[in-house]
Each structure stands twice: as C-alpha cells, then as structure tokens.
Design an enzyme around this catalytic site. Structure first.
Site, PDB file in Angstrom:
ATOM      1  N   HIS A   1       2.338   2.094  -3.158  1.00 60.88           N
ATOM      2  CA  HIS A   1       1.452   3.061  -3.811  1.00 60.88           C
ATOM      3  C   HIS A   1       1.970   4.491  -3.706  1.00 60.88           C
ATOM      4  CE1 HIS A   1      -2.204   0.110  -3.491  1.00 60.88           C
ATOM      5  NE2 HIS A   1      -1.174  -0.412  -4.100  1.00 60.88           N
TER       6      HIS A   1
ATOM      7  N   ASP B   1       0.873  -1.187   0.000  1.00 57.65           N
ATOM      8  CA  ASP B   1       0.000   0.000   0.000  1.00 57.65           C
ATOM      9  C   ASP B   1       0.907   1.234   0.000  1.00 57.65           C
ATOM     10  OD1 ASP B   1      -2.202   1.867   0.574  1.00 57.65           O
ATOM     11  OD2 ASP B   1      -3.342   0.069   1.023  1.00 57.65           O
TER      12      ASP B   1
END
Ligand SMILES: *[C@@H]1O[C@H](CO)[C@@H](O)[C@H](O)[C@H]1NC(C)=O
Length: 352
Positions: free
Chosen positions: A199, A176
């Site tokens: 991310h 993430d």
C-alpha cells in the site's frame, strides 16, 4: 538493574508441554524477549545465521503482541538472517471473517536507543514485520521484507513515536503499507527503497486521538513503487485531533502502475464508523513533492483531499510527471493550498 528476575534473557526454547513447536529443519523460535539492557562497549550484536521460524500454529504467539521483542535496550545490532513468521494460516483465518488472534509483530524495538538492523530478511509475518516504537536513533539497512499482496496487516516497517530513524537500501513487498509512519515520529529518513506489492509509504493513519503528537521532518528519497495501491500517502481520520504533519520531502520517486501515486486523504473513516459528520483536526503543511514521475493505474494520479476545518497549506509541487495510459493523468484538490514550479503534470489544482 534492581531486582529484575531475568536481567538478560534470550529464550529460544519456550514450548510449554513440548507442544506446538515442531522443529522444521530450520530453527524454531517460539518467543524471545530482551529487556532493560544497555550495551555500550562493546555493543551487543546478534548475528542470525539461517532462518528463525515462528510456530506454525498461530495460537502460540498470535496473542502475544511480538514474536522477537527488544524493550528498553541501547546499542543492539541485529545482523543478517531470515525471520519467517509463518503467517499464512492466520491470514487465512482473518480473510475468512472468523474471529482470530490479532497476530504477532515479527521483530520489535520498544523504547530503545542506538539500534542497527542490517541485512535482515523478514518473510510472512503474522502482522507487522518490523516495528520501531518509542525509540531514538535506529538504522535499518539492506532489509528485505516479503509477504503476499493479499496478506492482511503485514506492514513492512512501522515507525511510531520515534526520532532519528533511517531506512535505507531496502526492498519491501507486503499486503499492507511497505512503510507506515505513526504519530510522534520525527527526523525520519527513507532512501533507496523498492516498494511493491503493498500500500505504499504511508504517514498515518493519524488523528484517531484528540491529544496526539505530530509527525515532522520526514524525507522519502529515491524510492520506487511498483504495482502498489498508493505511492506516497498521508492519511488522517475524519475526527477531531491536535495532531499535525509538517516538513515532509518526497524526492526522486518513480511510480510504476500505481493506483494513487500521490495522495493526501483526510477523510479516512472506514464503514463510516466512529467519525460520522466530523472533519479531521490534523493540520498538514509544508509537504514538498520533487521529481516524481512514472505511471498511474488510475486516472487521478494526484489527489489532495484535505480537511474542511483545517485545509492543507504549503504543498509544493516541482517537476512532477505522471501519466495514465500514456496520457497526462488528472488531479483532484479539495481544501488544498500551495504552489508549483517546473513541469507539473497532472495540471495543478491547488489554490494559491
Ligand atoms: C531532519 O531529519 C534529519 C534526519 O532525517 C536530520 O539530519 C536533520 O537535522 C533534521 N532537521 C531538523 C531541522 O531537525
């Protein structure tokens, strides 16, 4: 301390009925909480030698919020060592679509002051690796975070409602955000961070709440993003909110094959749930991108998708050079105002 049951407590042997805590040759730590303590002279320093390992059965800590938890402490340093959250079984459960525990954050500081985390490694967290919440003056230096690129919600470092947090000389790879920045964060300094997989460095998601504190004075300097989904992102829900983002400086960044190197997304609304036909109320202004170069993995390297109700203003682009397949990449702007100086490639699409 008034009538506190356990004024100072580090609990390393929590294991009801001696179940679910098989020692694995490293150091098994079921949970630890340290609360309501002020360490001034001398400060409290925890040196971690070797590896602390979370229970492999995710039900043991998966609903507890946090594995190693500091609350309302002042002057605590955590030095060295490795924290292994053993998240793999929980990620598999989440990825299979079954109903599973949320997962525990590996290390959290809540409502604390004067914190130092130095030379710590965190691997395979169930959920966030490190959380700084409601805190003032925290320094995270030489931190290493690692989890596979497909591990859900394993953000590297999440900072929220905190001021004066510095993250330096760190290497973060997760499934993430490498670093995520929640509402109410100010005076955040991020320097010399390598991110990937993951991310990227993300401000948001913001604007879920109507009454929400803003994010201001964030610096991201000398960071490298390798094969990440985003480079630097600002993301807000398409919902009414009084939140804002202002005074952000992104400087000296290198992108290596990043899907969205520069992105502002104010229309975040997964599955079109909880915000149909609404626009984001979050006001985004004074965002500077300076000396950003490298390669994009998609044609659109620079995307400003701002709120129709509250356009982005004072976006500054200076010396930006992003390519896609060795050609100049493209940009896309909606409701975004600002100016450029120096070389800017992709072509500027901001209105002035
Ligand atoms: C912005 O934050 C930095 C720390 O990241 C701090 O040194 C500086 O004083 C802050 N600026 C303002 C105007 O508050």
């Amino acid at each position: 301390m008034v009538n506190v049951e356990n004024p100072i407590i580090v609990e390393q042997n929590y294991c009801p009925d001696d179940q679910n805590c098989h020692n694995q040759g490293r150091y098994l730590l079921c949970t630890a909480t340290l609360a309501v303590q002020s360490f001034k002279n001398p400060a409290l320093t925890l040196h971690i030698d070797g590896t602390l390992v979370a229970p492999s059965n995710y039900n043991v800590i998966g609903n507890s919020g946090t594995w190693i938890n500091f609350q309302r402490v002042t002057g605590v340093s955590v030095i060295g060592g490795t924290l292994d959250g053993q998240g793999a079984n929980l990620w598999a459960c989440k990825n299979s679509g079954k109903s599973c525990p949320t997962g525990a954050t590996t290390l959290a500081f809540y409502n604390s002051k004067n914190i130092m985390i130095n030379g710590l490694s965190s691997i395979n967290s169930q959920k966030f690796h490190i959380l700084v919440y409601g805190s003032q003056n925290a320094k995270l230096v030489g931190v290493k975070v690692s989890a596979p690129g497909n591990s859900p919600n394993t953000d590297g470092i999440h900072v929220e409602k905190s001021t004066g947090v510095t993250i330096m000389n760190s290497k973060i790879g997760t499934g993430d955000d490498c670093i995520s920045i929640g509402p109410g964060t100010s005076n955040l300094w991020i320097e010399n961070v390598a991110c990937g997989p993951g991310h990227g460095i993300s401000i948001g998601s913001l604007g879920w709440e109507l009454q929400e504190p803003g994010v201001q004075n964030v610096t991201v300097k000398s960071a490298t993003f390798t094969g990440t989904q985003n480079g630097v992102r600002v993301k807000t829900w398409a919902r009414p909110s009084k939140g804002f983002v202002k005074y952000v400086l992104y400087q000296h960044l290198v992108m290596v094959n990043v899907e969205n190197p520069i992105i502002i997304d104010q229309n975040y609304c997964p599955n079109h749930q909880n915000c149909p036909h609404q626009v984001s109320g979050v006001k985004i202004s004074d965002i500077t991108y300076q000396d950003i170069h490298g390669s994009s993995a998609t044609e659109i390297a620079m995307k400003f998708d701002c709120s129709k109700g509250n356009p982005c203003s004072d976006i500054n682009l200076e010396d930006v050079k992003l390519t896609y397949k060795n050609e100049p990449a493209h940009s896309s702007c909606i409701n975004a105002d600002g100016k450029t100086s120096g070389l800017v490639q992709p072509n500027n699409c901001l209105y002035n």
